[in-house]
Scaffold this active site. Structure first.
Site, PDB file in Angstrom:
ATOM      1  N   GLU A 157      -7.375  -1.509   3.977  1.00  0.00           N
ATOM      2  CA  GLU A 157      -8.589  -0.814   4.372  1.00  0.00           C
ATOM      3  C   GLU A 157      -8.461   0.681   4.080  1.00  0.00           C
ATOM      4  O   GLU A 157      -7.494   1.317   4.470  1.00  0.00           O
ATOM      5  CB  GLU A 157      -8.918  -1.057   5.847  1.00  0.00           C
ATOM      6  CG  GLU A 157      -7.777  -0.853   6.803  1.00  0.00           C
ATOM      7  CD  GLU A 157      -8.051  -1.411   8.199  1.00  0.00           C
ATOM      8  OE1 GLU A 157      -9.030  -2.165   8.367  1.00  0.00           O
ATOM      9  OE2 GLU A 157      -7.267  -1.105   9.116  1.00  0.00           O
ATOM     10  N   CYS A 158      -9.410   1.202   3.340  1.00  0.00           N
ATOM     11  CA  CYS A 158      -9.556   2.619   3.021  1.00  0.00           C
ATOM     12  C   CYS A 158      -8.324   3.177   2.300  1.00  0.00           C
ATOM     13  O   CYS A 158      -8.193   3.015   1.099  1.00  0.00           O
ATOM     14  CB  CYS A 158      -9.884   3.415   4.280  1.00  0.00           C
ATOM     15  SG  CYS A 158     -10.682   4.996   3.914  1.00  0.00           S
TER      16      CYS A 158
END
Length: 455
Positions: A323-324
């Site tokens: 994530e990210c």
């Protein structure tokens, strides 16, 4: 709850100062942060010595917020909630997901921190508005911050106490030395602040000298008992798989509930330092969270052996959730401040960084296909805050989500898919997505039993 009429008013400093003094007096403190925030909870944890929990009605729902608060509070400890943005700021026009809405849900007294700059008696109008705006938060006191002098303090104090009927519990003069350095995502992290403990001590001493701590402490006992059914404790499963978790100054954004959910479902968590570990341990899954990889691109890119191991693990079919910051790590290269840094090359695109946020705020997404991670039609609420996006996303074959609100990877799509790999700009909360951890552990178990197969 410590809140304010608007963001950057001094909520975090007051919260840290109050908690510091409670701990110094020998009290135990449970801390909470309203909203999607990773950095403020790090500072909370440094003060209290215990995990800070996020309470986010938009991401988690009101019931899950209430359950989390009860599960992580106890009668022998003080519970302090730091609000986010302004007291009445939120997504819904009725304010149910605002800090005021959360305060109403938890029936908690509120101390309002007012940025006193450029005002005198008009400060009372702001407090009065905060009191009358629904949801009706129970404001029990005000702390004046960044005061210019005694005359300004007296005008604001007199007006607030006369027209708003609440006491001024503190008056803090403007002092730039008290500020914690900020960056694009808010405060700097603990790992990036060499004198973090000194800052906290100075803040604590200033709050002790400028605020009525005895009066503030008395507010904790004014919260009425919560009328709710007892939360059932979940039994932790015996660890059957191992999941490697990137945990270091570059990758440090994880909700504690996400890690706990993996453990409860039978995962042993193996922490990996992407800056220093030369090789990948023998694990059955990988979790690459968010953080500030752009601040450490030279070190991350220089650790070629770990990048190679992650690339080979991805090709072997290992379940990998990113994530990210984790998504950035998996791309072929990142371009930042005129330099190009080769990375894991799991995905063929290169990442660039903009001067302004590309995606900032809550995400509302709908799954457009079945995958090992999510079912078709599933709705997910998450949040994003990134300055990065791919230069060319045309080579991405499949996406998990249509973005209904927010930006994601392309403005219309998020959740890059390939086999057992999932990477996105979205941060989701496991409390609102209980199937996420179960699926992750099941994929890791499958991988452990069936062995590696090239993707």
């Amino acid at each position: 709850m410590i809140s304010a009429p608007h963001k950057s008013s001094g909520k975090t400093l007051v919260s840290l100062g109050v908690m510091y003094n409670l701990v110094q007096e020998g009290f135990s403190v449970n801390s909470f942060k309203k909203g999607p925030d990773y950095i403020d909870p790090m500072w909370h944890r440094l003060v209290t010595g215990s995990q800070c929990r996020n309470l986010d009605p938009f991401l988690m729902g009101a019931g899950n917020c209430l359950d989390s608060f009860i599960s992580n509070s106890d009668e022998k400890s003080f519970s302090l909630i730091e609000g986010n943005h302004g007291l009445h700021d939120g997504m819904d026009v009725d304010g149910a997901d605002s800090s005021a809405g959360l305060a109403e849900l938890l029936e908690t007294p509120v101390v309002l921190v007012v940025d006193s700059q450029k005002m005198n008696r008009g400060a009372a109008a702001i407090v009065k508005g905060m009191q009358s705006m629904p949801p009706k938060a129970c404001i029990k006191g005000v702390i004046l911050n960044r005061l210019q002098g005694a005359r300004q303090e007296e005008k604001q104090r007199s007006a607030i106490e006369r027209f708003c009927g609440v006491p001024v519990l503190g008056a803090i003069p403007k002092d730039d030395a008290l500020a914690i350095t900020e960056r694009q995502l808010g405060l700097t992290t603990i790992d990036e602040t060499a004198d973090a403990e000194t800052i906290i001590r100075n803040v604590g001493e200033k709050i002790a000298s400028c605020c009525d701590l005895q009066a503030i402490r008395s507010l904790f006992s004014q919260a009425p008992p919560l009328k709710t059914s007892q939360v059932k404790a979940e039994r932790k499963a015996i660890a059957s798989v191992s999941i490697g978790v990137f945990m270091d100054p570059a990758f440090c954004f994880y909700y504690p509930e996400n890690l706990e959910a993996l453990a409860k479902n039978g995962a042993e968590l193996v922490f990996i330092n992407a800056l220093e570990d030369a090789s990948l341990p023998d694990v059955d899954g990988l979790y690459l969270g968010g953080g500030f990889p752009e601040s450490f691109l030279r070190e991350l890119s220089g650790n070629r052996s770990l990048l190679r191991d992650v690339r080979e693990a991805a090709r072997s079919g290992i379940p990998l959730y990113a994530e990210c910051g984790g998504l950035i790590y998996l791309c072929s290269a990142a371009h930042y401040e005129g330099e190009t840094y080769p990375l894991a090359n799991v995905f063929p695109f290169e990442m660039g960084f903009q001067n302004k946020p590309v995606g900032h705020g809550y995400l509302d997404m709908k799954s457009v296909c079945d995958s090992p991670w999510f079912a078709k039609g599933e709705r997910i609420r998450a949040h994003e805050f990134h300055y990065s996006k791919p230069f060319d996303s045309s080579e991405i074959d499949a996406y998990q989500f249509e973005v209904l609100r927010g930006f994601g990877v392309t403005g219309k799509r998020d959740g890059v898919l390939r086999g057992n790999l999932f990477a996105s700009f979205a941060h989701l909360h496991a409390v609102a997505n209980p199937g996420w951890a179960r699926r992750f552990v099941a994929l890791a178990s499958d991988y452990k039993v069936k062995g590696r197969c090239a993707v």
